[in-house]
Enzyme design. Structure first.
Site, PDB file in Angstrom:
ATOM      1  N   ASP A  63      -8.000  -5.293  -0.196  1.00 57.46           N
ATOM      2  CA  ASP A  63      -8.497  -6.125  -1.284  1.00 57.46           C
ATOM      3  C   ASP A  63      -8.123  -7.597  -1.154  1.00 57.46           C
ATOM      4  O   ASP A  63      -8.590  -8.421  -1.935  1.00 57.46           O
ATOM      5  CB  ASP A  63      -7.947  -5.596  -2.628  1.00 57.46           C
ATOM      6  CG  ASP A  63      -8.546  -4.254  -2.980  1.00 57.46           C
ATOM      7  OD1 ASP A  63      -9.755  -4.080  -2.739  1.00 57.46           O
ATOM      8  OD2 ASP A  63      -7.816  -3.385  -3.483  1.00 57.46           O
ATOM      9  N   HIS A 103       0.853  -1.186   0.000  1.00 58.56           N
ATOM     10  CA  HIS A 103       0.000   0.000   0.000  1.00 58.56           C
ATOM     11  C   HIS A 103       0.879   1.224   0.000  1.00 58.56           C
ATOM     12  O   HIS A 103       1.938   1.231   0.615  1.00 58.56           O
ATOM     13  CB  HIS A 103      -0.913  -0.001   1.237  1.00 58.56           C
ATOM     14  CG  HIS A 103      -2.053   0.938   1.098  1.00 58.56           C
ATOM     15  ND1 HIS A 103      -1.948   2.269   1.408  1.00 58.56           N
ATOM     16  CD2 HIS A 103      -3.307   0.741   0.641  1.00 58.56           C
ATOM     17  CE1 HIS A 103      -3.110   2.853   1.160  1.00 58.56           C
ATOM     18  NE2 HIS A 103      -3.952   1.954   0.687  1.00 58.56           N
TER      19      HIS A 103
HETATM   20  N1  CMC Z   1       4.187  -7.573  -4.922  1.00 61.15           N
HETATM   21  C1  CMC Z   1       5.532  -7.558  -5.067  1.00 61.15           C
HETATM   22  N2  CMC Z   1       6.296  -6.479  -4.865  1.00 61.15           N
HETATM   23  C2  CMC Z   1       5.694  -5.346  -4.502  1.00 61.15           C
HETATM   24  C3  CMC Z   1       4.308  -5.282  -4.324  1.00 61.15           C
HETATM   25  C4  CMC Z   1       3.541  -6.453  -4.545  1.00 61.15           C
HETATM   26  N3  CMC Z   1       2.221  -6.435  -4.398  1.00 61.15           N
HETATM   27  N4  CMC Z   1       3.963  -4.019  -3.967  1.00 61.15           N
HETATM   28  C5  CMC Z   1       5.096  -3.325  -3.916  1.00 61.15           C
HETATM   29  N5  CMC Z   1       6.154  -4.121  -4.225  1.00 61.15           N
HETATM   30  C6  CMC Z   1       7.574  -3.749  -4.226  1.00 61.15           C
HETATM   31  C7  CMC Z   1       7.937  -2.929  -5.461  1.00 61.15           C
HETATM   32  O1  CMC Z   1       8.365  -3.765  -6.511  1.00 61.15           O
HETATM   33  C8  CMC Z   1       9.026  -2.046  -4.923  1.00 61.15           C
HETATM   34  O2  CMC Z   1      10.181  -2.815  -4.816  1.00 61.15           O
HETATM   35  P1  CMC Z   1      11.640  -2.110  -5.037  1.00 61.15           P
HETATM   36  O3  CMC Z   1      11.767  -1.118  -3.935  1.00 61.15           O
HETATM   37  O4  CMC Z   1      12.604  -3.248  -4.961  1.00 61.15           O
HETATM   38  O5  CMC Z   1      11.596  -1.477  -6.403  1.00 61.15           O
HETATM   39  C9  CMC Z   1       8.567  -1.731  -3.483  1.00 61.15           C
HETATM   40  O6  CMC Z   1       7.769  -2.868  -3.123  1.00 61.15           O
HETATM   41  C10 CMC Z   1       7.743  -0.462  -3.354  1.00 61.15           C
HETATM   42  O7  CMC Z   1       6.643  -0.550  -4.269  1.00 61.15           O
HETATM   43  P2  CMC Z   1       6.049   0.690  -5.055  1.00 61.15           P
HETATM   44  O8  CMC Z   1       5.361   0.198  -6.291  1.00 61.15           O
HETATM   45  O9  CMC Z   1       7.096   1.743  -5.238  1.00 61.15           O
HETATM   46  O10 CMC Z   1       5.001   1.241  -3.996  1.00 61.15           O
HETATM   47  P3  CMC Z   1       3.801   2.192  -4.317  1.00 61.15           P
HETATM   48  O11 CMC Z   1       3.485   2.896  -3.058  1.00 61.15           O
HETATM   49  O12 CMC Z   1       4.071   3.033  -5.521  1.00 61.15           O
HETATM   50  O13 CMC Z   1       2.619   1.181  -4.743  1.00 61.15           O
HETATM   51  C11 CMC Z   1       0.787  -0.308  -4.618  1.00 61.15           C
HETATM   52  C12 CMC Z   1       1.608   0.762  -3.875  1.00 61.15           C
HETATM   53  C13 CMC Z   1      -0.489  -0.594  -3.818  1.00 61.15           C
HETATM   54  C14 CMC Z   1       0.366   0.224  -6.009  1.00 61.15           C
HETATM   55  C15 CMC Z   1       1.643  -1.589  -4.759  1.00 61.15           C
HETATM   56  O14 CMC Z   1       1.991  -2.083  -3.493  1.00 61.15           O
HETATM   57  C16 CMC Z   1       0.942  -2.670  -5.585  1.00 61.15           C
HETATM   58  O15 CMC Z   1       1.040  -2.655  -6.815  1.00 61.15           O
HETATM   59  N6  CMC Z   1       0.217  -3.629  -4.920  1.00 61.15           N
HETATM   60  C17 CMC Z   1      -0.545  -4.628  -5.617  1.00 61.15           C
HETATM   61  C18 CMC Z   1      -1.876  -4.031  -6.103  1.00 61.15           C
HETATM   62  C19 CMC Z   1      -2.856  -3.853  -4.965  1.00 61.15           C
HETATM   63  O16 CMC Z   1      -3.067  -4.751  -4.148  1.00 61.15           O
HETATM   64  N7  CMC Z   1      -3.525  -2.673  -4.958  1.00 61.15           N
HETATM   65  C20 CMC Z   1      -4.555  -2.364  -3.967  1.00 61.15           C
HETATM   66  C21 CMC Z   1      -4.169  -1.211  -3.079  1.00 61.15           C
HETATM   67  S1  CMC Z   1      -5.254  -1.084  -1.645  1.00 61.15           S
HETATM   68  C22 CMC Z   1      -6.786  -0.680  -2.289  1.00 61.15           C
HETATM   69  C23 CMC Z   1      -6.882   0.729  -2.657  1.00 61.15           C
HETATM   70  O17 CMC Z   1      -7.143   1.562  -1.773  1.00 61.15           O
HETATM   71  O18 CMC Z   1      -6.703   1.021  -3.835  1.00 61.15           O
END
Ligand code: CMC
Length: 427
Positions: free
Chosen positions: A363, A306
């Site tokens: 989710d 998140h």
């Molecule tokens: N699986 C594997 N690796 C992950 C995941 C995941 N679900 N989420 C983040 N990471 C890793 C990412 O690859 C990165 O690694 P590194 O630092 O080595 O490059 C690190 O964790 C930070 O991730 P980020 O993408 O920079 O973080 P963000 O804050 O931009 O993204 C997120 C947050 C929710 C988009 C992401 O965690 C994600 O894609 N999760 C899966 C989709 C999901 O479940 N979304 C629902 C969110 S909650 C409902 C809502 O309110 O929308």
């Protein structure tokens, strides 16, 4: 707050005030930054930028806490009805029973939807994703209710709010009935808000409908847990669209499109599809954990991570318990619940996930409950939208009442400069 932040640039020192919130969050007020220094800030994805001050929802990502208007999400999910929470979010205070009854009765008065809207839904192919249909129908509400809202008139605002609160669940239920090939129906003035949603979705044309207490109370809880989440992607969209003084329905329709994406609300559908794929592949969770960690593989563990929570998403904690209860009460054994729990356990003990503070989000378990209720996977994000509606309304109302300026970020241009135009026949 008396403290300031000093910025040194070109040997000059500039001072910027700090702003402190009621939960002790502190931000730097940079409104005067460009005028004083000529600089802008660069923050793709707004990871560090606050777009507004808000009195609606507070979340502490480090502690894993979520509060609506100062009330903890656990207490609200345990003791309130979704309509009470909607009232709280939108109008700022928990309603008295008279206020709640009036709100419900005003919603009942507005719950008919123009029959011509059915023609729009009918024109979509059966296989169309319900979120696309919902965004279109909500946008069409503007055409069917064209009166503009005077945001300085409490009466006008109230009428717009009651209208969308009344008609939106009908549209959501219609997208469900379209997927199922069922006749489109209406809400009943004898039922409360959540019972009406269940009735509109599940009533069959050829039998007696018996409401299920288990389903309706789980639905109530899920809707409350999704009702607001401060400045997330879809809410920011609603606020930014509304900041151009676009109407409430048009702004909400844009929010629906933003919610649809798999990184936001679309994740609940993606989680079930992922769990199904793991099951079909023999239930080898380790293989998928490895894929999630492999930087050359685009696969992500859906329902994990998140932007703000760096600890358990408090909503996930409540939903996990609810999933167990609902499946037990309904006598359903769903193997994908075991796969989900297995994945969670592995992730919580895996340095990749631990180091990045990736925990289950709202989710991860919600789809398992929706599935037990008989809701098709592609409808899950519509259910999220149904819950999020009061949050979108509350945030839109706050933004307009505060007369916030039009949302218009800056950029750092990195393209070509001063090229000489070459006519087409010379290129
Ligand atoms: N699986 C594997 N690796 C992950 C995941 C995941 N679900 N989420 C983040 N990471 C890793 C990412 O690859 C990165 O690694 P590194 O630092 O080595 O490059 C690190 O964790 C930070 O991730 P980020 O993408 O920079 O973080 P963000 O804050 O931009 O993204 C997120 C947050 C929710 C988009 C992401 O965690 C994600 O894609 N999760 C899966 C989709 C999901 O479940 N979304 C629902 C969110 S909650 C409902 C809502 O309110 O929308």
């Amino acid at each position: 707050m008396d403290q300031t932040v000093k910025l040194t640039y070109n040997d000059k020192i500039y001072e910027f005030p700090l702003v402190e919130g009621t939960e002790n969050e502190v931000g730097i007020d940079i409104k005067a930054l460009r005028a004083q220094t000529g600089l802008v800030t660069l923050d793709p994805g707004f990871k560090n930028s606050g777009s507004c001050k808000s009195e609606i929802t507070f979340l502490d990502g480090e502690k894993g806490e979520l509060k609506y208007r100062g009330y903890s999400i656990d207490d609200l999910a345990d003791g309130a009805s979704f309509l009470e929470v909607a009232y709280l979010l939108i109008f700022g205070k928990l309603p008295t029973s008279d206020q709640l009854n009036k709100f419900q009765s005003d919603i009942h008065q507005e719950s008919l939807v123009d029959e011509d809207l059915k023609a729009i839904l009918k024109s979509f192919p059966r296989k169309a994703h319900p979120m696309g249909a919902l965004a279109s129908l909500t946008s069409a509400l503007t055409a069917f209710n064209p009166e503009s809202v005077d945001v300085d008139s409490e009466e006008d605002m109230y009428h717009a709010i009651v209208t969308i609160m009344a008609k939106f669940p009908v549209l959501c239920a219609w997208t469900h009935r379209k997927v199922k090939g069922l006749p489109l129906n209406y809400s009943s003035n004898d039922l409360n808000y959540v019972d009406n949603i269940a009735q509109m979705m599940f009533r069959m044309p050829n039998g007696t409908y018996t409401p299920s207490t288990t389903v309706n109370s789980a639905l109530n809880k899920l809707l409350i847990l999704h009702a607001d989440h401060e400045q997330n992607c879809s809410t920011s969209t609603v606020r930014i669209v509304g900041s151009s003084h676009a109407g409430l329905f048009a702004s909400v329709s844009a929010g629906i499109s933003a919610l649809w994406g798999p990184l936001h609300g679309g994740a609940n559908q993606a989680v079930i599809e992922m769990l199904e794929a793991i099951k079909a592949d023999g239930g080898d969770t380790k293989k998928y954990m490895a894929k999630a960690k492999d930087k050359n593989d685009p696969f992500r563990l859906m329902g994990f991570g998140h932007r703000v929570y760096k600890n358990f998403d408090p909503r996930a904690r409540i939903i996990k318990v609810a999933a167990d209860e609902v499946l037990n009460e309904m006598g359903i054994e769903d193997p994908i619940l075991d796969i989900a729990k297995g994945l969670e356990q592995e992730a919580l003990n895996d340095p990749y996930f631990v180091d990045r503070k990736l925990y289950p989000n709202v989710d991860f378990y919600s789809g398992i409950i929706y599935r037990a209720m008989g809701i098709p996977t592609e409808m899950f994000t519509v259910m999220f939208a149904l819950g999020r509606l009061p949050g979108w309304i509350a945030q839109w109302r706050e933004m307009r009442k505060n007369n916030e300026p039009i949302g218009r970020p800056r950029q750092i241009y990195t393209g070509e400069v001063d090229l000489t135009f070459v006519p087409l026949d010379k290129r």
